[in-house]
Write a protein that holds these residues in place. Structure first.
Motif, PDB file in Angstrom:
ATOM      1  N   THR A   1      -2.899   5.550   0.975  1.00 50.59           N
ATOM      2  CA  THR A   1      -4.295   5.449   1.400  1.00 50.59           C
ATOM      3  C   THR A   1      -4.546   6.527   2.442  1.00 50.59           C
TER       4      THR A   1
ATOM      5  N   GLN B   1       0.846  -1.177   0.000  1.00 48.37           N
ATOM      6  CA  GLN B   1       0.000   0.000   0.000  1.00 48.37           C
ATOM      7  C   GLN B   1       0.885   1.233   0.000  1.00 48.37           C
TER       8      GLN B   1
ATOM      9  N   GLN C   1      -2.821   2.086  -5.445  1.00 48.98           N
ATOM     10  CA  GLN C   1      -2.117   0.988  -4.784  1.00 48.98           C
ATOM     11  C   GLN C   1      -1.154   0.310  -5.748  1.00 48.98           C
TER      12      GLN C   1
END
Ligand SMILES: Nc1ncnc2c1ncn2[C@@H]1O[C@H](COP(=O)(O)OP(=O)(O)OP(=O)(O)O)[C@@H](O)[C@H]1O
Ligand SMILES: [Mg+2]
Length: 158
Positions: free
Chosen positions: A10, A7, A22
């Motif tokens: 986010t 990731q 992502q």
């Protein structure tokens, strides 16, 4: 890359900004994960899981992600999926891979010649294309119809 997905962005405000980014490993599994997480993100934005627009977006993500993993692959590098809801009522899907060769066919080949991924993208997307992604790499993007606010509210209240 050793992990299947990393990731990279986010932000807490992701849901309200309605943007998602992502990084995935350039493998078949990474491509499948990209499709699954795209559907999860769209559901979080209120898109019905079994809706036609969700299916179309998921299919486009799947084909572009598979292409990034197979044709856009560079050893040790992943690909990036981006989703953004545009004020134009479209969902923009972006798949960035590290190969700078941008010689994708502008008009998909006839079915039967092997490739069907870009034929599917051409059929489902309102528009699609390829942009350079400096310093190296490229972004294959497609825009599909987004689920309207009313339909999203309805789906979230079920
Ligand atoms: N991300 C990419 N990087 C480089 N070349 C690509 C990329 N995506 C597609 N291409 C080129 O465009 C061709 C057509 O892609 P398409 O997805 O339609 O077919 P395919 O991937 O060969 O087969 P299928 O999608 O049916 O498994 C590919 O064979 C490849 O040469
Ligand atoms: Mg393909």
């Amino acid at each position: 890359m050793t992990s299947e997905s990393v990731q990279i962005d986010t932000p807490q405000s992701a849901a309200s900004a309605q943007q998602f980014t992502q990084l995935f490993s350039a493998t078949r599994r990474g491509a499948r994960l990209a499709r699954l997480l795209a559907v999860e993100q769209l559901a979080a934005w209120g898109w019905p899981r079994d809706g036609a627009r969700t299916d179309a977006a998921a299919l486009v993500v799947a084909e572009l992600a598979a292409n990034a993993a197979v044709h856009g692959r560079l050893e040790g590098r992943g690909f990036r999926l981006g989703l953004a809801l545009l004020p134009t009522g479209r969902l923009r899907i972006e798949v960035t891979d590290p190969r700078a060769d941008r010689d994708l066919p502008a008009v998909p080949r006839e079915a039967g010649e092997g490739g069907r991924g870009l034929i599917i993208v051409e059929a489902l997307a309102l528009d699609w294309g390829v942009d350079p992604c400096p310093p190296s790499g490229k972004t294959v993007w497609a825009e599909v119809r987004a689920v309207t606010t009313g339909a999203r509210r309805q789906a979230l209240s079920v």
